[in-house]
Design a protein around this motif. Structure first.
Motif, mmCIF file in Angstrom:
data_model
loop_
_atom_site.group_PDB
_atom_site.id
_atom_site.type_symbol
_atom_site.label_atom_id
_atom_site.label_comp_id
_atom_site.label_asym_id
_atom_site.label_seq_id
_atom_site.Cartn_x
_atom_site.Cartn_y
_atom_site.Cartn_z
ATOM 1 N N GLY A 41 0.801 -1.219 0.000
ATOM 2 C CA GLY A 41 0.000 0.000 0.000
ATOM 3 C C GLY A 41 0.832 1.267 0.000
ATOM 4 N N LEU A 42 2.012 1.191 0.597
ATOM 5 C CA LEU A 42 2.874 2.378 0.663
ATOM 6 C C LEU A 42 3.865 2.457 -0.488
ATOM 7 C CD1 LEU A 42 3.690 2.370 4.473
ATOM 8 C CD2 LEU A 42 2.302 4.039 3.241
ATOM 9 N N GLY A 44 4.263 -0.228 -3.083
ATOM 10 C CA GLY A 44 3.987 -1.013 -4.273
ATOM 11 C C GLY A 44 4.836 -2.260 -4.421
ATOM 12 N N ARG A 93 -5.792 0.536 -0.576
ATOM 13 C CA ARG A 93 -4.527 1.274 -0.630
ATOM 14 C C ARG A 93 -3.502 0.525 -1.489
ATOM 15 N NH1 ARG A 93 -4.583 2.811 4.681
ATOM 16 N NH2 ARG A 93 -3.508 0.913 5.269
ATOM 17 N N SER A 97 -1.756 1.797 -4.938
ATOM 18 C CA SER A 97 -0.294 1.880 -4.964
ATOM 19 C C SER A 97 0.286 1.046 -6.106
ATOM 20 C CB SER A 97 0.274 1.408 -3.622
ATOM 21 O OG SER A 97 1.671 1.456 -3.628
ATOM 22 N N LYS A 100 0.326 2.490 -9.520
ATOM 23 C CA LYS A 100 1.411 3.446 -9.788
ATOM 24 C C LYS A 100 2.673 2.766 -10.304
ATOM 25 C CE LYS A 100 -0.067 6.614 -6.175
ATOM 26 N NZ LYS A 100 0.317 7.247 -4.904
#
Length: 104
Positions: A41-42, A44, A93, A97, A100
Motif C-alpha cells: 500500500g505504501l 507497491g 490502498r 499503490s 502506480k
C-alpha cells in the motif's frame, strides 16, 4: 563512474548493492510488524516481490525457496505466525499503490 549511464545506480558495484539488499531483507525479517499488505500500500512492493525479483535476477530456487529465503522461514509458516488478515482499507490502498507501478 560511467558517465554514459543514464542512472548512477547502474554504476553501483555489485558487492555494495548486495550488502544493501541483504540489510533490507534482514530489516524486513526483524520488522515483521510491517505487513506485506502495508508495504504494498505504501511502496507497491513487498517481501514476495523481493522473492520474485531475485528469481528474475537468476536465483536458481523455485518460488517457494525464494520466498523462504526472503521471509527467513517457509512462507506458510510466516503467514501463520506473522500475517494478519487484510482490511478493505489496506486492500484499496494496495490496489492504488500497485497501479502506480505501471511504467510509462
Amino acid at each position: 563512474m560511467d558517465t554514459n549511464s543514464p542512472d548512477p545506480l547502474d554504476d553501483l558495484d555489485d558487492a555494495t548493492a548486495a550488502a544493501a539488499f541483504s540489510r533490507l531483507v534482514r530489516h524486513l525479517r526483524h520488522r515483521h510488524d510491517a505487513q506485506n499488505i502495508d508495504l504494498m500500500g505504501l511502496a507497491g512492493f513487498c517481501r514476495n516481490c523481493l522473492a520474485d525479483w531475485i528469481r528474475e535476477a537468476g536465483y536458481d530456487g523455485d518460488k517457494a525457496a525464494a520466498r523462504e529465503l526472503i521471509h527467513g522461514m517457509p512462507q506458510e509458516e510466516w503467514k501463520a505466525k506473522r500475517q494478519s488478515p487484510a482490511t478493505e482499507e489496506q486492500l484499496a490502498r494496495m490496489e492504488a499503490s500497485v497501479a502506480k507501478n505501471a511504467r510509462e
